[in-house]
Design a protein around this motif. Structure first.
Motif, mmCIF file in Angstrom:
data_model
loop_
_atom_site.group_PDB
_atom_site.id
_atom_site.type_symbol
_atom_site.label_atom_id
_atom_site.label_comp_id
_atom_site.label_asym_id
_atom_site.label_seq_id
_atom_site.Cartn_x
_atom_site.Cartn_y
_atom_site.Cartn_z
ATOM 1 N N GLY A 128 13.748 19.696 2.383
ATOM 2 C CA GLY A 128 12.452 18.840 1.589
ATOM 3 C C GLY A 128 11.173 19.658 1.230
ATOM 4 N N PHE B 35 12.562 21.465 -2.053
ATOM 5 C CA PHE B 35 12.597 20.570 -3.037
ATOM 6 C C PHE B 35 11.232 20.108 -3.442
ATOM 7 C CE2 PHE B 35 17.052 19.753 -2.310
ATOM 8 C CZ PHE B 35 17.545 19.939 -3.252
ATOM 9 N N GLN B 36 10.367 19.963 -2.615
ATOM 10 C CA GLN B 36 8.719 19.652 -2.863
ATOM 11 C C GLN B 36 8.266 20.726 -3.732
ATOM 12 O OE1 GLN B 36 6.206 19.198 0.566
ATOM 13 N NE2 GLN B 36 5.301 17.504 -0.538
ATOM 14 N N LEU C 264 10.089 21.102 -7.145
ATOM 15 C CA LEU C 264 9.950 19.774 -8.545
ATOM 16 C C LEU C 264 8.810 18.954 -8.064
ATOM 17 C CD1 LEU C 264 13.488 18.342 -7.449
ATOM 18 C CD2 LEU C 264 12.817 19.770 -9.255
ATOM 19 N N TRP D 2 7.903 16.657 -6.105
ATOM 20 C CA TRP D 2 8.258 15.385 -5.567
ATOM 21 C C TRP D 2 7.408 15.202 -4.180
ATOM 22 C CZ3 TRP D 2 14.181 14.993 -6.195
ATOM 23 C CH2 TRP D 2 14.722 15.184 -7.541
ATOM 24 N N TYR E 110 7.517 14.309 -0.475
ATOM 25 C CA TYR E 110 8.202 14.749 0.580
ATOM 26 C C TYR E 110 9.326 14.008 1.143
ATOM 27 C CZ TYR E 110 9.601 16.594 5.410
ATOM 28 O OH TYR E 110 10.611 17.066 6.529
ATOM 29 N N THR F 29 12.384 13.914 -0.978
ATOM 30 C CA THR F 29 13.201 15.196 -1.028
ATOM 31 C C THR F 29 14.069 15.234 0.292
ATOM 32 O OG1 THR F 29 11.420 16.276 0.186
ATOM 33 C CG2 THR F 29 11.320 16.582 -2.089
ATOM 34 N N VAL G 40 17.135 13.255 -0.403
ATOM 35 C CA VAL G 40 18.032 14.103 -1.473
ATOM 36 C C VAL G 40 18.870 15.054 -0.583
ATOM 37 C CG1 VAL G 40 18.133 15.799 -3.345
ATOM 38 C CG2 VAL G 40 16.794 13.822 -3.463
ATOM 39 N N SER G 41 18.032 15.727 0.211
ATOM 40 C CA SER G 41 18.477 16.817 0.974
ATOM 41 C C SER G 41 19.765 16.255 1.995
ATOM 42 C CB SER G 41 17.449 17.558 1.734
ATOM 43 O OG SER G 41 16.457 17.955 0.998
#
Length: 539
Positions: free
Chosen positions: A141, A144-145, A148, A150, A152, A155, A158-159
């Protein structure tokens, strides 16, 4: 999108991972294939897969990041991660393969029989696996944060979806190839960081990294005095050197500890003992590691795979020490800024991707992000496989529906993977600011207090009884969980007993005492003679 090139590299690597999982589906036609790849994995492939499975977010992100913040004290975690494998090779690898079939419960039931052990072993497997899954999702998380920008929580979703999808698609065969490939990727990524940092910042001399660390005040200490630090102006027409803030802190506060000073991250002997005990015994109780011994044909291959894993871990964790110190020096300013802003979780868990960005721009960030994601996905999928195998094999097929078909068992396992991923995702939101290495170390403490003592004694002590196993698992699980969640809730003590950073110091003795006392007071040793002969037939 903040880092399109880095994200593109990561997206390609994720697509490859999902493809391999889908490719592995063709080899998954029975529950045996889903659980342990039919026992057809070679020793070499299994060794790399165990390396990839074991080098989780804690190893790739957490340990190096913790060293970057607090110095050499944090390397205790890596030493424990590595040293535990030698113990597993000597004490458990061969006997487990010879006496088990799919899960940890198979070993216990193979000696003692009984539904109660299947339920208890399943519950313990799910508790350890779910808590171990949390730091993988936390690390993913944050990653990805970073890439991107995004939120948390988005993310995390998504993960978690990616991790669950890999299990549902592939089973153990696809998981094994993914873990082996990801093991190679993360080792290469860590070595690349080491080489680049050494060449670009330390004149090509790796020992200069240690020399700089001996003079540097760790960021966790420097942040306490940063408001009093005076950075001298650069000479006219010249820029500051790369380590100017670190040098200014040392010049202004000569009495502060350096990065090689012990006792900063683990401030007292009891915390240190508890941590080391949990790490040393923990591997012997981690279901997602132990299940890998069932994917090869015999005990000899199980031991060969473990030896290859040990060699890989030795190279990896030595490199981690140098990379951690290099990260401290190169990102000294940024780490202190994050600590001063109260963002310690991000400082620890994202230090290595930020180092990749510093050394290689977006391409470097993308490659390191791919390595980090490889570590997290590899471990997460191994965890989900071990938990769903226990749910499906031990409970659904073993107790609830013994006459169920292979298809029904596979469906049950995959539904279980979805449910467990959702639970771990919710916990990841709660624990998002925790260091992933510390979260994993606490899971080691729970494993050391539950499965480790009962498995070791099951294959080595003829006097162990079924009641002793049940008592040890229950007491060890309750004690370790109480002290684990007390630590998460920042409770200083329980009934006057101090809460340490790892529950092993309380859980392991409590479990052992319960096992020994219950075994001495009861007589059901199971089929000890036949079981011991089977467990040690390839010794």
């Amino acid at each position: 999108m903040d880092n399109p090139i880095a994200f593109s590299i990561l997206a390609v690597s994720l697509a490859l991972v999902v493809y391999i999982s889908w490719w592995g589906k063709r080899f998954t036609t029975t529950t045996t294939d889903f659980y342990v790849a039919g026992g057809k994995i070679s020793a070499r492939l299994n060794g790399w897969a165990m390396f990839g499975d074991y080098c989780s977010a804690a190893s790739f992100l957490g340990v190096a990041g913790a060293i970057a913040l607090a110095g050499v004290d944090s390397w205790w975690v890596a030493i424990g991660f590595f040293g535990a494998w030698i113990f597993v090779l000597v004490a458990l690898a061969g006997p487990l393969k010879s006496s088990g079939k799919f899960t940890v419960a198979d070993v216990l039931v193979g000696r003692f029989g009984g539904r109660s052990l299947k339920f208890l072993a399943m519950a313990t497997t799910v508790v350890i696996g779910t808590l171990y899954l949390v730091p993988q999702i936390v690390g993913a998380g944050h990653l990805f944060q970073l890439l991107l920008g995004w939120d948390y929580n988005v993310t995390v979703v998504v993960s978690a979806v990616t991790m669950g999808l890999m299990v549902i698609l592939g089973g153990m065969m696809g998981t094994t190839y993914n873990q082996a490939i990801q093991g190679v990727i993360l080792l290469a990524a860590m070595l690349a960081l080491f080489v680049l940092a050494t060449v670009l910042y330390f004149g090509g001399n790796p020992f200069a990294i240690i020399g700089q660390a001996m003079d540097a005040v760790p960021p966790t200490e420097a942040v306490k005095v940063i408001g009093q630090v005076v950075v001298p102006p650069a000479a006219e027409g010249a820029a500051h050197g790369p380590f100017v803030l670190a040098e200014a802190v040392r010049q202004g506060f000569a009495d502060l500890p350096n990065a090689l000073t012990p006792g900063l991250a683990v401030p007292d002997v009891w915390s240190q003992v508890s941590l080391v005990l949990g790490l040393l015994l923990g591997v012997a109780g981690l279901p997602h590691i132990l299940i890998r011994f069932y994917t090869v044909k015999d005990a000899t291959d199980a031991k060969k795979g473990a030896r290859l894993t040990i060699i890989g871990l030795a190279v990896f964790y030595i490199t981690v020490l140098f990379v951690g110190f290099a990260t401290m020096m190169i990102l000294y300013d940024e780490l202190i800024q994050m600590l001063a802003a109260g963002d310690r979780g991000r400082a620890t868990n994202m230090a290595i991707p930020l180092l990749g960005m510093e050394l290689g721009g977006e391409v470097g960030l993308g490659l390191i992000a791919a390595g980090a994601m490889a570590a997290m996905l590899s471990t997460a999928v191994g965890l989900l496989i071990s938990m769903t195998t226990s749910l499906s094999h031990d409970v659904y097929a073993g107790v609830l529906r013994p006459n169920s078909s292979d298809r029904e068992r596979l469906v049950f396992a995959k539904v279980g993977a979805v449910v467990l991923t959702v639970i771990a995702s919710l916990a990841s939101v709660w624990l998002k600011d925790q260091n992933v290495a510390i979260l994993v170390a606490m899971c080691f403490g729970i494993a050391a207090s539950t499965f480790a003592p009962v498995l070791i004694l099951s294959v080595w002590w003829k006097g162990l009884t079924k009641e002793g196993v049940i008592a040890g698992l229950l007491v060890g699980l309750v004690v370790s969980l109480v002290f684990t969640f007390a630590r998460f809730a920042a409770v200083p003590d329980i009934m006057g007993i101090r809460v340490l950073g790892n529950p092993a110091l309380y859980g392991v003795p409590a479990a052992l005492l319960s096992i020994i006392v219950a075994s001495l007071l009861t007589k059901n040793t199971g089929n000890a003679r036949e079981f011991m002969a089977m467990a040690h037939r390839d010794a």
